[in-house]
Design an enzyme around this catalytic site. Sequence first.
Site, PDB file in Angstrom:
ATOM      1  N   ASP A   1      37.174  46.422  35.968  1.00 43.84           N
ATOM      2  CA  ASP A   1      36.970  47.318  37.107  1.00 43.84           C
ATOM      3  C   ASP A   1      38.358  47.735  37.586  1.00 43.84           C
ATOM      4  O   ASP A   1      39.089  46.941  38.166  1.00 43.84           O
ATOM      5  CB  ASP A   1      36.212  46.570  38.212  1.00 43.84           C
ATOM      6  N   HIS A   2      38.686  48.974  37.325  1.00 46.53           N
ATOM      7  CA  HIS A   2      40.045  49.434  37.609  1.00 46.53           C
ATOM      8  C   HIS A   2      40.350  49.442  39.110  1.00 46.53           C
ATOM      9  O   HIS A   2      41.495  49.544  39.527  1.00 46.53           O
ATOM     10  CB  HIS A   2      40.247  50.837  37.018  1.00 46.53           C
ATOM     11  N   ARG A   3      39.315  49.293  39.940  1.00 46.80           N
ATOM     12  CA  ARG A   3      39.572  49.166  41.372  1.00 46.80           C
ATOM     13  C   ARG A   3      40.345  47.876  41.631  1.00 46.80           C
ATOM     14  O   ARG A   3      41.086  47.755  42.598  1.00 46.80           O
ATOM     15  CB  ARG A   3      38.256  49.131  42.164  1.00 46.80           C
TER      16      ARG A   3
ATOM     17  N   ALA B   1      34.940  51.242  38.836  1.00 46.62           N
ATOM     18  CA  ALA B   1      35.733  52.187  38.046  1.00 46.62           C
ATOM     19  C   ALA B   1      35.983  51.540  36.691  1.00 46.62           C
ATOM     20  O   ALA B   1      36.955  50.804  36.502  1.00 46.62           O
ATOM     21  CB  ALA B   1      37.027  52.503  38.764  1.00 46.62           C
TER      22      ALA B   1
END
Lengths: 431, 325
Positions: free
Chosen positions: A402-404, A226
């Site tokens: 990575d927004h995860r 993400a």
Amino acid sequence: MRYIFNFPDIGEGLEEGTILEWYVVKGQTIKAGQALVNMETDKIVTDIPSPKAGTIVAIYGSVGETIRVGSPLVEIEIEGVFGADAVAETKVTEKVEPVEEEEGAGVVGTMELAGKNAYLAASDEGSSKPKTEDKPVAKVQATPLARAMARDMNVDINRIIGSGPSGRVTKEDIEKYKPSQGSQKVIGKTDINQQPVSPDSVTYEPISQIRKAIAKNMLNSKQNTAHMTLFEEVEISGLMSIREKIKTAIAEKNIKLTYLSFIVKAVVLTLKSHRQLNSQIDLENDRMIYKNRFNIGIAVDTPEGLVVPVIKDADHLSIIQIAQKITELSEKARDRKLSLDDMKEGTFTITNYGSIGGIYATPVINYPQAGILGVGRIVKKPVVKENQVVAGNVLPLSLSVDHRIVDGGEASRFINQIMEYLSDPVLMMIE
Amino acid sequence: MSVMTIVQAINNALDIKLDEDKSVVMYGEDSGREGGVFRVTEGLQKKYGVERVFDSPLAESAIVGTGLGMALSGLRPVVELQFDGFTYPAFNQIISNVSRMHNRSRGMYKVPLVIRFPYGGGINALEHHSESPEALYAHIPGLKVVIPSSPHDAKGLLIAAIECDDPVIFMEPKRIYRAIKQEVEDGKFSIPLGKAKVLTEGTDITVVAFGAMIRECQKAIVMAKEAGISVELIDLRTIYPIDKETIAESIKKTGRIVIVAEAPESFSVGAELMAIANEEAFLYLEAPPKRVMGFDTIVPLAKGEPMYMITPEKIFYEIERTIKF
């Protein structure tokens, strides 16, 4: 001479037989053709005659025992013959494994026998069967004629609301249907990329291995993470003057002291207190993997394409050592001399497109890492210092995470600390 | 659970019913002492005696005729005919008497008779040892026709057939008599007659088959999967009464059907399935129903048989053509 008589395939493609009765005993003298044993097979019960005359010296298997075709039945001492002939005849068939799908020929045809792999899974009868989750798109009702029309008109019939009995899509519905109604899935092979092109208008060239790898990795990263990108600017006049000083001091050492060396140092120091950025997510096993090493990948542009050599354990290196390492790896990259080892085990990546000219970018994360820092070109810009507008040297930074793994707050704190180091480089010298 | 071939599963089903129900008797040519030409009934005479498991004369008409008499008089006979092609001498008894005695007696008599015989080709035998006459019997009102495709189904369906009060033609796929093994539940269980089974769920195309052809279809499905085609495989299990509902539901989902059977194509079970597709799922069809079946000829002798028999390649070819229609 000893002769070992093996249970023969008696012409019916047998696999095994069961001993019903022995007609001979150990020590008995027998004639050729004399019945030795009564065997029961899948198809028949039959007497097995002896192929030779002689004296029985051993009997293998007792009544009720199952003997595989090719396994020994009896051992016969044949008088007047000496030598090793006997052994030769036995070797071939000892411990014969049944061949898969061995065939048996009988009066009623050839029956296939279950081989080792002919097992069906046990029936799931009665057990409640889990229904397949992904239900297929419900098909509309339509006559074959209507389906054919829809196909000719390149209309996905399943998107048309029918006006016929029970919602049936009729001829008229298709005639009236305008492709502009809602999003329409074009069916058939009319993809624009599939259109034939004249041979002169394009040139076809095979894709290099490196381009293939880039394509695969980039797509993989974009599809499996993400992405989120932050943009920042940092005034680095302080860093510039320090760099000038050190540069002169080490001039004779032939070391190219780039800004990148300082940025690597700043990133490594910051990573130490922001371990989310030096990690990867392992959703399959529901866990995070935090990296205890700080291996910084440096994106290098080469004529063949992008490569990312890695500065291993950058936290153990001084700025000068980092500079040396960068020079060494970039040269190797341009000469295509990087080994696989040089590019392995990166934990965070820096891409320095500013050396070519870009200001901002949305860098693609080097999957499965958690982030990548993009470094733009230093620009002279008016900045406010102590309420005065002055000419400043501004370094643009673009951080993709990575927004995860990394939330916006953490990403901001991370880039803030990098900026602190870069605007006040003395801080990194004392760390 | 025990690992069994189809032969062993049928033997086990007979064993269970002979043991539990004294009205069950079992006979046929060589079925008693020898255990039948394929040794399906092996050991049963020894266990249950010559009164209940015995050899008959070489007279199929008499075998079925006496079976009918016993069934009318309160027994539950299971008779064995040696081959598909040997059932024809009994044809008159089956059609004129067995199938219609319930109707003829205005419901006063039932005929709980099971007529077992091996059927189908692919074993390099003579032509009257290789036939698939299921359509002949399925066409006769008053008969049920059952064909298992696995050891588990063979056991469960035969027990259901013996317990059924109507006459059942129980056809056994001899080609896979011993060719496959499966873990089968111990003890008694039955599988309802008249219910098809969805063996593999899929979304693109429905394949309907039964008996020895299931295995060939499963091989074809592997090829289809590689080609990106999701196949729903239905095992008919009971030819008549045919399970229209399961078939129609599947076609409504997939929009396509391919039927696989060994018998000559014309006027076949395949023809009936195409009729079901048209009558029950016409508005869902994406392609014409297709049959992969035998030619309208006598099954060739061993040398020519491979040209007649249905291969996974033939099945896959028609699956692909139907998908691309």
